[in-house]
Design a protein around this motif. Structure first.
Motif, mmCIF file in Angstrom:
data_model
loop_
_atom_site.group_PDB
_atom_site.id
_atom_site.type_symbol
_atom_site.label_atom_id
_atom_site.label_comp_id
_atom_site.label_asym_id
_atom_site.label_seq_id
_atom_site.Cartn_x
_atom_site.Cartn_y
_atom_site.Cartn_z
ATOM 1 N N TYR A 1 -6.235 -2.010 16.436
ATOM 2 C CA TYR A 1 -5.802 -0.977 15.500
ATOM 3 C C TYR A 1 -6.807 0.158 15.492
ATOM 4 O O TYR A 1 -7.986 -0.050 15.692
ATOM 5 C CB TYR A 1 -5.639 -1.558 14.094
ATOM 6 N N LYS A 2 -6.311 1.351 15.243
ATOM 7 C CA LYS A 2 -7.148 2.542 15.274
ATOM 8 C C LYS A 2 -7.166 3.217 13.905
ATOM 9 O O LYS A 2 -6.380 2.889 13.021
ATOM 10 C CB LYS A 2 -6.597 3.554 16.301
ATOM 11 N N ILE A 3 -8.042 4.205 13.762
ATOM 12 C CA ILE A 3 -8.100 4.990 12.542
ATOM 13 C C ILE A 3 -6.759 5.703 12.368
ATOM 14 O O ILE A 3 -6.239 6.297 13.304
ATOM 15 C CB ILE A 3 -9.270 5.995 12.601
ATOM 16 N N GLY A 4 -6.206 5.603 11.177
ATOM 17 C CA GLY A 4 -4.911 6.207 10.883
ATOM 18 C C GLY A 4 -3.768 5.207 10.867
ATOM 19 O O GLY A 4 -2.699 5.492 10.326
ATOM 20 N N ASP A 5 -3.954 4.033 11.472
ATOM 21 C CA ASP A 5 -2.923 3.001 11.445
ATOM 22 C C ASP A 5 -2.855 2.372 10.062
ATOM 23 O O ASP A 5 -3.869 2.247 9.376
ATOM 24 C CB ASP A 5 -3.217 1.901 12.477
ATOM 25 N N ILE B 1 1.557 -2.324 10.240
ATOM 26 C CA ILE B 1 2.713 -1.848 9.493
ATOM 27 C C ILE B 1 3.241 -0.561 10.111
ATOM 28 O O ILE B 1 4.423 -0.401 10.339
ATOM 29 C CB ILE B 1 2.354 -1.606 7.997
ATOM 30 N N GLU B 2 2.318 0.376 10.394
ATOM 31 C CA GLU B 2 2.726 1.665 10.954
ATOM 32 C C GLU B 2 1.619 2.200 11.839
ATOM 33 O O GLU B 2 0.460 2.243 11.439
ATOM 34 C CB GLU B 2 3.017 2.655 9.816
ATOM 35 N N ARG B 3 1.982 2.587 13.052
ATOM 36 C CA ARG B 3 1.035 3.177 13.998
ATOM 37 C C ARG B 3 0.822 4.637 13.608
ATOM 38 O O ARG B 3 1.730 5.298 13.138
ATOM 39 C CB ARG B 3 1.615 3.063 15.404
ATOM 40 N N ASN B 4 -0.384 5.136 13.784
ATOM 41 C CA ASN B 4 -0.699 6.536 13.485
ATOM 42 C C ASN B 4 0.162 7.425 14.370
ATOM 43 O O ASN B 4 0.025 7.427 15.572
ATOM 44 C CB ASN B 4 -2.180 6.808 13.737
ATOM 45 N N ARG B 5 1.059 8.169 13.767
ATOM 46 C CA ARG B 5 2.015 8.961 14.545
ATOM 47 C C ARG B 5 1.375 10.177 15.192
ATOM 48 O O ARG B 5 1.938 10.777 16.082
ATOM 49 C CB ARG B 5 3.196 9.359 13.681
#
Length: 179
Positions: free
Chosen positions: A114-118, A166-170
Motif C-alpha cells: 500500500y502507498k500513501i493516499g491509499d 479499500i480504495e487505491r489512490n486514484r
C-alpha cells in the motif's frame, strides 16, 4: 611532512583505498535504494530514510577497517566492539519496541503493498479502523480517518495485523509518464 608520509605510507594508502571502496559501495547501495523507491513508487522521504541507514552502516564498516589499517589489533577491536555492543544491547533491550518499529519500517520500504493516499482497513481486535495512509515514517504510519481523526499506528503492528485495501489512490498514476 615527507618523513610522516614515508613512515605511514602503507597505512595511508590502505585508508585511501578503504575510503574509496566504501564510497563506491555507498553509491551503489543508495542507487539501488533509489531505484527500488522509484520502481515501487515510494515517497522520496522514505527513500531518504534508507539513505540514513546506509550511511550508518558504511560509517561502522569504515571505523572497523580503518582501525585495522592503523594497527589496532583484532583482540583490542573485539574488546571495544563487544563492550560497545554489550552496552547497546542492554540499552536496546530496554527499547526493543523502537528497534522492532525501525526494522518493520525497513521491511515496509521494500515490500509494503500500500502507498500513501491509499485507504486501508486494519482488522485488529482492539481497533477496527478504516483510514487513508497520510504518511509512512520510520516508526509508524499516519492514518487519517474519514472523520478527520489522525491515528499513529506502529510499523510493527501493521505487519502483524490483517490489512484490507479499500480504495487505491486514484491520483497515483497521474503524471507517471511525464518523466
Amino acid at each position: 611532512m615527507y618523513e610522516l608520509l614515508t613512515t605511514y605510507r602503507d597505512e595511508l594508502l590502505y585508508s585511501l583505498a578503504v575510503i574509496i571502496l566504501l564510497m563506491v559501495i555507498q553509491f551503489i547501495l543508495k542507487t539501488a535504494a533509489n531505484k527500488v523507491g522509484k520502481k515501487s513508487e515510494i515517497n522520496f522521504t522514505r527513500t531518504r530514510l534508507m539513505f540514513k541507514y546506509i550511511n550508518i552502516l558504511i560509517l561502522l564498516i569504515a571505523a572497523f577497517l580503518l582501525a585495522i589499517a592503523w594497527g589496532v589489533g583484532l583482540t583490542e577491536l573485539s574488546v571495544i566492539f563487544s563492550s560497545v555492543f554489550a552496552v547497546i544491547g542492554v540499552a536496546l533491550f530496554a527499547i526493543w519496541s523502537i528497534l522492532s518499529n525501525i526494522t518493520s519500517g525497513i521491511i515496509l520500504f521494500f515490500s509494503f503493498p500500500y502507498k500513501i493516499g491509499d485507504t486501508i482497513r486494519i482488522h485488529d481486535k482492539d481497533l477496527e479502523v478504516e483510514a487513508e495512509i497520510e504518511d509512512i515514517k520510520a516508526f509508524h504510519l499516519h492514518l487519517r480517518t474519514r472523520e478527520g481523526e489522525l491515528i499513529t499506528y506502529p510499523n510493527n503492528l501493521i505487519l502483524q495485523k490483517p490489512v484490507s485495501l479499500i480504495e487505491r489512490n486514484r491520483y497515483r498514476d497521474e503524471g507517471k509518464d511525464a518523466l
